[in-house]
Motif scaffolding. Structure first.
Motif, PDB file in Angstrom:
ATOM      1  N   THR A  97      10.578  44.537  67.645  1.00  0.00           N
ATOM      2  CA  THR A  97       9.977  45.453  66.961  1.00  0.00           C
ATOM      3  C   THR A  97       8.605  45.519  67.423  1.00  0.00           C
ATOM      4  O   THR A  97       7.777  44.634  67.420  1.00  0.00           O
ATOM      5  N   CYS A 133       6.246  46.137  72.701  1.00  0.00           N
ATOM      6  CA  CYS A 133       7.540  45.801  72.756  1.00  0.00           C
ATOM      7  C   CYS A 133       8.216  44.701  73.836  1.00  0.00           C
ATOM      8  O   CYS A 133       9.347  44.900  74.144  1.00  0.00           O
ATOM      9  N   HIS A 180      15.461  42.765  67.386  1.00  0.00           N
ATOM     10  CA  HIS A 180      15.516  43.322  68.789  1.00  0.00           C
ATOM     11  C   HIS A 180      15.715  44.615  68.765  1.00  0.00           C
ATOM     12  O   HIS A 180      16.553  45.176  67.904  1.00  0.00           O
ATOM     13  N   ASN A 181      15.375  45.386  69.813  1.00  0.00           N
ATOM     14  CA  ASN A 181      15.787  46.956  69.652  1.00  0.00           C
ATOM     15  C   ASN A 181      16.636  47.457  70.647  1.00  0.00           C
ATOM     16  O   ASN A 181      16.853  48.456  71.029  1.00  0.00           O
ATOM     17  N   SER A 240      17.929  50.567  69.402  1.00  0.00           N
ATOM     18  CA  SER A 240      16.960  51.115  68.856  1.00  0.00           C
ATOM     19  C   SER A 240      16.699  51.081  67.387  1.00  0.00           C
ATOM     20  O   SER A 240      16.250  52.186  66.840  1.00  0.00           O
ATOM     21  N   ASN A 260      10.455  59.500  68.278  1.00  0.00           N
ATOM     22  CA  ASN A 260      10.359  58.071  68.247  1.00  0.00           C
ATOM     23  C   ASN A 260       9.146  57.643  68.166  1.00  0.00           C
ATOM     24  O   ASN A 260       8.761  56.423  68.627  1.00  0.00           O
ATOM     25  N   ALA A 308      15.095  48.221  65.866  1.00  0.00           N
ATOM     26  CA  ALA A 308      14.313  47.273  65.277  1.00  0.00           C
ATOM     27  C   ALA A 308      13.358  47.748  64.404  1.00  0.00           C
ATOM     28  O   ALA A 308      13.139  46.899  63.500  1.00  0.00           O
ATOM     29  N   SER A 325       8.672  54.757  66.283  1.00  0.00           N
ATOM     30  CA  SER A 325      10.071  53.735  66.546  1.00  0.00           C
ATOM     31  C   SER A 325      11.083  53.946  65.657  1.00  0.00           C
ATOM     32  O   SER A 325      11.827  53.126  65.281  1.00  0.00           O
ATOM     33  N   GLY A 377      20.037  42.073  69.048  1.00  0.00           N
ATOM     34  CA  GLY A 377      19.468  43.485  68.631  1.00  0.00           C
ATOM     35  C   GLY A 377      20.848  43.981  68.132  1.00  0.00           C
ATOM     36  O   GLY A 377      21.120  45.168  68.635  1.00  0.00           O
TER      37      GLY A 377
END
Lengths: 336, 336
Positions: B230, B222, B195-196, B199, A196, B201, A199, B168
């Motif tokens: 992001t 973040c 939004h993450n 996971s 990651n 973003a 990301s 997200g």
């Protein structure tokens, strides 16, 4: 029948995140819980595979074969996998792990060195293990080369070949091109192992699945080298939303992440300056310390050193190049 | 001329991550550093926009107009943006922010309520501000509805319309479909705010860019609601690797993240059980506390409550529904 088979790597790649300090109790309780959540494969080894507990790669707190044994004892559904990097681990290590009950062997080489895996893959198959060829640092080879190397692993008997984005450097379109070519050229299953650092672990895993990969690695709570791997519980949630089955219990995985794994982490996994730089440069995390030392010695930003190492495609074992590169950059800077 | 214009939202959406406790000094130093890194837009407001400092949304430590003023004073390149949600903030708030030097107005509504933004967008344009229509919770409307609402915002005068994935919850193929339709049907610029929680973003932002979005929001380190946005410095690194320019200095952004922003965070941004549940269910983070309370009262897993709220498309302001839903689930459970 599930659509995607997930291998949980927190007890192997995640070992990097806790400096290889897993205890037997931790491994037993995590493996037991993952087994209850019906995770099909759980990888257990030193972060650098069987035999990795050395001064060079970091000493494990516990002999990893004890950890493998504890994990095997804790499961009745999940299969325990081990990682072996020829040159670090040996065929003897593999045989011992199999004797203890490991059912999957993941044989890992640098993306251009598949030929060193021949014997290990053949032995794993003879032992009756499900066998993976694991092509590390896959971003460093063009697709054509990757296909050639993957075919070698398939020819040795690998049931599955993985594209391994060790440095977290691949972009979605690069993953797509690689998986698509492998699907086209190979008959075995194709897997993807993401990191990651940019990301993109999740985005890349979805790109791989869209192109036909059906084996995906995840690490619960993102526990892995660099910025960590594709976060398993998030992956299961995303796949569920897409109507893709994994057979894994989402709520249980969320609970394991929150209640068992998070408390043992010395610090949460984030994308930091260092891990982002590694992904951007496309180099191994083991280069970081050397680059920082060279940075101090030569007055060059360690990021410039790492990026230059990435451009020159320097690999593990060539750490002495780091000083040369730093010295060269310093001399270029002086001549400007 | 840059390819993608980034708006840094750590001083607005990131306010959620530090419970709206920004000080003037923090905002000044972050804005100054972002300006040096040549970030084109920096959003500064309460997490819920101008006027958000209330008991309901969380009291700010500092009057946000003081923060806007401090940010304006600190920059000579970046433009300061403010967020305004009609109903929380007023046209008077917008006028004050503009008087203090804010150059961009982002007018935000629920994805199906663009009509309440008409006056605010028109006023922002009359004030000479660059004006954004910001369609929150975009996952809750089908693409056709989203296009209709975006057209309304464009008709009021918006220079840019954003697809805002507040929870997200969007998947890459859903982002693609939405941005593609907007590019086809609108003439103004199109933006994406991710939004993450799942996971995704970064993966979603790249999907948006591929379909023609040229305005992307990021938050440094973040810092944002839920699992954060992001991550800006990672986004810049990724775009640079793709040959897409942002005009922003990558090393400076990495340094700001590591040296200025990380130290003020009470805890690092991670994907936790709670934030993952919010993304999976597709509901606002403000529902979480209510759901936890209802969970205790009725003995129902709060995740089941949140998922049911998501399926019923419950929105902010309907928090009293949470008890009803929990009671209903409890009674269904009792009847099984």
């Amino acid at each position: 029948m599930t659509d995607i088979k997930i291998t949980e790597v927190a007890l192997r790649d995640g070992s990097h995140a806790i400096r290889h300090q897993y205890t037997v109790d931790q491994v037993r309780s995590i493996a037991k819980a993952l087994n209850e959540a019906r995770v099909p494969y759980i990888e257990v080894s030193h972060g650098d595979g069987l035999g990795g507990s050395t001064l060079q790669y970091g000493l494990s707190k516990t002999n990893e074969l004890e950890l493998v044994e504890a994990a095997v004892d804790a499961v009745d559904f999940s299969k325990i996998a081990v990682l072996l990097i020829p040159g670090i681990g040996t065929i003897e290590d593999l045989k011992e792990a199999e004797k203890l009950g490991a059912k999957m062997a993941r044989i890992a080489t640098h993306v251009t060195e598949a030929d060193v895996s021949a014997q290990h893959i053949q032995t794993a198959k003879e032992l009756g293990m499900e066998t993976v060829g694991f092509l590390m640092m896959s971003h460093m080879a063009p697709t054509e080369k990757l296909v050639e190397q993957a075919k070698l692993m398939e020819s040795y008997g690998a049931d599955i070949v993985y594209v391994v984005d060790s440095a977290g450097a691949l972009l979605p379109h690069e993953v797509r091109a690689r998986i698509k070519a492998l699907k086209h050229e190979l008959s075995c299953d194709i897997g993807f192992h993401g990191h990651n650092n940019l990301s993109l672990a999740m985005g890349n895993s979805l790109a791989a699945i869209e192109e036909g990969a059906n084996r995906i690695d995840g690490s619960i709570r993102c526990l892995g080298a660099g910025a960590g791997n594709t976060q398993t519980e998030a992956l299961i949630a995303v796949l569920d939303r897409m109507g893709i089955t994994t057979g894994i219990d989402l709520y249980k995985m969320m609970d394991i992440a929150e209640e068992i794994v998070a408390p043992i982490l010395p610090k949460p996994q984030e994308i930091t300056r260092d891990s982002l730089t590694l992904g951007y440069a496309g180099v191994y995390s083991s280069f970081l310390l050397h680059a920082n030392r060279a940075s101090e010695k030569f007055g060059i930003d360690s990021r410039d050193i790492l990026i230059e190492l990435g451009e020159r495609k320097i690999v593990g074992g060539q750490e002495d190049m780091i000083i040369d590169v730093a010295a060269e950059l310093a001399s270029q800077k002086a001549n400007v």
